[in-house]
Write a protein that holds these residues in place. Structure first.
Motif, PDB file in Angstrom:
ATOM      1  N   LEU A   1       0.816  -1.211   0.000  1.00  0.00           N
ATOM      2  CA  LEU A   1       0.000   0.000   0.000  1.00  0.00           C
ATOM      3  C   LEU A   1       0.856   1.271   0.000  1.00  0.00           C
ATOM      4  O   LEU A   1       0.347   2.356   0.259  1.00  0.00           O
ATOM      5  N   LYS A   2       2.127   1.118  -0.286  1.00  0.00           N
ATOM      6  CA  LYS A   2       3.031   2.269  -0.345  1.00  0.00           C
ATOM      7  C   LYS A   2       3.444   2.534  -1.787  1.00  0.00           C
ATOM      8  O   LYS A   2       3.732   1.609  -2.539  1.00  0.00           O
ATOM      9  N   ALA A   3       3.459   3.790  -2.185  1.00  0.00           N
ATOM     10  CA  ALA A   3       3.972   4.159  -3.500  1.00  0.00           C
ATOM     11  C   ALA A   3       5.492   4.014  -3.486  1.00  0.00           C
ATOM     12  O   ALA A   3       6.146   4.298  -2.477  1.00  0.00           O
ATOM     13  N   SER A   4       6.045   3.579  -4.602  1.00  0.00           N
ATOM     14  CA  SER A   4       7.488   3.359  -4.662  1.00  0.00           C
ATOM     15  C   SER A   4       8.035   3.757  -6.028  1.00  0.00           C
ATOM     16  O   SER A   4       7.292   3.891  -7.003  1.00  0.00           O
ATOM     17  N   VAL A   5       9.341   3.944  -6.066  1.00  0.00           N
ATOM     18  CA  VAL A   5      10.050   4.274  -7.297  1.00  0.00           C
ATOM     19  C   VAL A   5      11.205   3.295  -7.459  1.00  0.00           C
ATOM     20  O   VAL A   5      11.957   3.054  -6.503  1.00  0.00           O
ATOM     21  N   THR A   6      11.326   2.727  -8.650  1.00  0.00           N
ATOM     22  CA  THR A   6      12.444   1.851  -8.981  1.00  0.00           C
ATOM     23  C   THR A   6      13.296   2.532 -10.042  1.00  0.00           C
ATOM     24  O   THR A   6      12.780   2.999 -11.061  1.00  0.00           O
ATOM     25  N   ILE A   7      14.588   2.603  -9.797  1.00  0.00           N
ATOM     26  CA  ILE A   7      15.538   3.222 -10.731  1.00  0.00           C
ATOM     27  C   ILE A   7      16.501   2.140 -11.194  1.00  0.00           C
ATOM     28  O   ILE A   7      17.147   1.485 -10.369  1.00  0.00           O
TER      29      ILE A   7
ATOM     30  N   SER B   1      19.695  -1.989  -9.910  1.00  0.00           N
ATOM     31  CA  SER B   1      18.257  -1.782  -9.744  1.00  0.00           C
ATOM     32  C   SER B   1      18.026  -1.393  -8.287  1.00  0.00           C
ATOM     33  O   SER B   1      18.434  -2.123  -7.374  1.00  0.00           O
ATOM     34  N   TYR B   2      17.382  -0.259  -8.080  1.00  0.00           N
ATOM     35  CA  TYR B   2      17.178   0.265  -6.725  1.00  0.00           C
ATOM     36  C   TYR B   2      15.723   0.661  -6.565  1.00  0.00           C
ATOM     37  O   TYR B   2      15.163   1.365  -7.406  1.00  0.00           O
ATOM     38  N   THR B   3      15.093   0.189  -5.492  1.00  0.00           N
ATOM     39  CA  THR B   3      13.687   0.496  -5.219  1.00  0.00           C
ATOM     40  C   THR B   3      13.565   1.111  -3.831  1.00  0.00           C
ATOM     41  O   THR B   3      14.166   0.612  -2.869  1.00  0.00           O
TER      42      THR B   3
ATOM     43  N   ASN C   1      10.541   8.295   1.196  1.00  0.00           N
ATOM     44  CA  ASN C   1      11.954   8.323   1.567  1.00  0.00           C
ATOM     45  C   ASN C   1      12.822   9.007   0.517  1.00  0.00           C
ATOM     46  O   ASN C   1      14.024   9.187   0.732  1.00  0.00           O
ATOM     47  N   LEU C   2      12.221   9.367  -0.635  1.00  0.00           N
ATOM     48  CA  LEU C   2      12.971  10.030  -1.693  1.00  0.00           C
ATOM     49  C   LEU C   2      12.510  11.463  -1.928  1.00  0.00           C
ATOM     50  O   LEU C   2      13.155  12.203  -2.661  1.00  0.00           O
TER      51      LEU C   2
ATOM     52  N   LYS D   1      16.021   3.488 -16.741  1.00  0.00           N
ATOM     53  CA  LYS D   1      14.601   3.167 -16.574  1.00  0.00           C
ATOM     54  C   LYS D   1      14.107   3.594 -15.200  1.00  0.00           C
ATOM     55  O   LYS D   1      14.757   3.327 -14.190  1.00  0.00           O
ATOM     56  N   ILE D   2      12.966   4.271 -15.179  1.00  0.00           N
ATOM     57  CA  ILE D   2      12.319   4.678 -13.931  1.00  0.00           C
ATOM     58  C   ILE D   2      10.911   4.094 -13.912  1.00  0.00           C
ATOM     59  O   ILE D   2      10.146   4.266 -14.867  1.00  0.00           O
ATOM     60  N   VAL D   3      10.575   3.401 -12.844  1.00  0.00           N
ATOM     61  CA  VAL D   3       9.253   2.793 -12.696  1.00  0.00           C
ATOM     62  C   VAL D   3       8.601   3.360 -11.439  1.00  0.00           C
ATOM     63  O   VAL D   3       9.145   3.239 -10.339  1.00  0.00           O
ATOM     64  N   TYR D   4       7.435   3.974 -11.630  1.00  0.00           N
ATOM     65  CA  TYR D   4       6.688   4.524 -10.489  1.00  0.00           C
ATOM     66  C   TYR D   4       5.465   3.650 -10.247  1.00  0.00           C
ATOM     67  O   TYR D   4       4.656   3.430 -11.147  1.00  0.00           O
ATOM     68  N   ARG D   5       5.355   3.125  -9.034  1.00  0.00           N
ATOM     69  CA  ARG D   5       4.245   2.247  -8.681  1.00  0.00           C
ATOM     70  C   ARG D   5       3.403   2.895  -7.591  1.00  0.00           C
ATOM     71  O   ARG D   5       3.929   3.305  -6.559  1.00  0.00           O
ATOM     72  N   MET D   6       2.106   2.955  -7.858  1.00  0.00           N
ATOM     73  CA  MET D   6       1.154   3.502  -6.899  1.00  0.00           C
ATOM     74  C   MET D   6       0.074   2.462  -6.649  1.00  0.00           C
ATOM     75  O   MET D   6      -0.450   1.878  -7.611  1.00  0.00           O
ATOM     76  N   PRO D   7      -0.249   2.168  -5.400  1.00  0.00           N
ATOM     77  CA  PRO D   7      -1.225   1.123  -5.101  1.00  0.00           C
ATOM     78  C   PRO D   7      -2.545   1.341  -5.843  1.00  0.00           C
ATOM     79  O   PRO D   7      -3.093   2.438  -5.847  1.00  0.00           O
ATOM     80  N   GLY D   8      -3.022   0.299  -6.490  1.00  0.00           N
ATOM     81  CA  GLY D   8      -4.293   0.366  -7.183  1.00  0.00           C
ATOM     82  C   GLY D   8      -4.213   0.853  -8.614  1.00  0.00           C
ATOM     83  O   GLY D   8      -5.235   0.918  -9.299  1.00  0.00           O
TER      84      GLY D   8
END
Length: 322
Positions: A149-155, A180-182, A187-188, A251-258
């Motif tokens: 349930l937390k939004a995250s960013v993967t670089i 690969s860092y998430t 925290n960012l 590559k940047i991946v932004y994940r938001m719940p739902g």
């Protein structure tokens, strides 16, 4: 209106003053506190200035086009500076006239022209006994939000191609050329995030030093590895040397719940410096001021090499992106 919602509860002194004075009352209770639901005050502009100023801007654009000359298929020669200055002066005079006609003067603010919105502050004497809404049911209680349930960013940085067309790696996490860092977005937020390149070995470092910096070294002279920093701290790095001037997939991946993940991919030149700015809404003026002072304090004393550092150039790029 019904909706799913999270809120927090605090264990505070509940007798008489409800948390105002922790020394009063021995009895404590859990109080629901929700600061996410706020009232907003809107300051609407005094007029639709975009519509009012469009004719003046259209006339200026047309005058610029009429005074230009085309050269070949792709070239253009702009009008003489004297003509451009005259047209620009006329544009500014017309714009000033329109603004003054609608009450905009030197004492007006930007919000008077384009509008603004601010959160209405409430100074409560006591902690509220109830939430601003009526809970219909409680589906669970947790000490912290679960990761899903937390939004995250993967670089991710991976691959290596001398022709500036790197193919995305099927598994960046196991690609030795990159990393690969998430991390969760909280925290960012409002931090300096940069991708830079450093010499891969001590021998490569000696070569770069011999040329007095990476900018002066030939592309074939040294190999580099990508490094990801957050506020100057290394949090990810490649392991296999990559040739200077090659390209890697960034590559940047932004994940938001739902929601489905948002993915952005671009080639990045080995040896360059990139910054990532994560916008999570407005930033407090105190934070902006602090970062501005840190940038001024880290200004280079001289030389282009000292300017292209994570602390200065990375901070400058990060603030521009934010």
């Amino acid at each position: 209106m019904r909706f799913n919602h999270f809120w927090v509860e605090a264990y505070v002194a509940a007798e008489a003053y409800r948390g105002v004075d922790e020394g009063v009352g021995a009895s404590k209770a859990w109080l629901a506190l929700d600061t996410s639901i706020k009232q907003t005050e809107f300051n609407h502009p005094k007029a639709d200035f975009k519509q009012l100023l469009t004719p003046a801007l259209t006339d200026w654009t047309q005058a610029f086009v009429d005074g230009s000359q085309t050269v070949g298929d792709d070239g253009i020669i702009a009008p003489p500076p004297t003509q451009t200055a005259e047209e620009t002066t006329q544009l500014l005079d017309r714009a000033k006239s329109v603004l003054e006609d609608h009450g905009i003067d030197d004492d007006s603010t930007l919000s008077d022209v384009i509008g603004s919105r601010t959160v209405k502050q409430e100074q409560l004497g006591y902690l509220p006994a109830t939430t601003q809404f009526r809970p219909l049911s409680v589906t669970g209680e947790r000490r912290a939000l679960p990761d899903q349930l937390k939004a995250s960013v993967t670089i991710e940085v991976a691959g290596a191609d001398p022709l500036s067309m790197p193919a995305p790696s099927e598994d960046p996490a196991s690609d030795p050329t990159g990393f690969s860092y998430t991390q969760t977005t909280n925290n960012l937020a409002n931090k300096r995030i940069t991708v830079a390149y450093v010499p891969a070995t001590e021998n490569d470092e000696e070569i770069v030093d011999a040329y007095h910096g990476l900018l002066n070294a030939p592309a074939y002279a040294a190999s580099l590895i990508p490094v990801l920093r957050v506020d100057g701290q290394v949090v990810g790095r490649g392991h296999t040397p990559v040739g200077t001037g090659y390209s890697q997939n960034f590559k940047i991946v932004y994940r938001m719940p739902g929601f489905a993940a948002d993915v952005v991919e671009n080639p990045v030149a080995v040896g360059g410096l990139s910054a990532i700015a994560i916008g999570l809404g407005s930033t407090a003026s105190a934070q902006l001021g602090s970062r501005g002072r840190n940038l001024a304090a880290s200004a280079p004393s001289g030389g282009e090499q000292s300017a292209l550092t994570d602390r200065f150039a990375g901070e400058l790029l990060s603030q521009q992106g934010g």
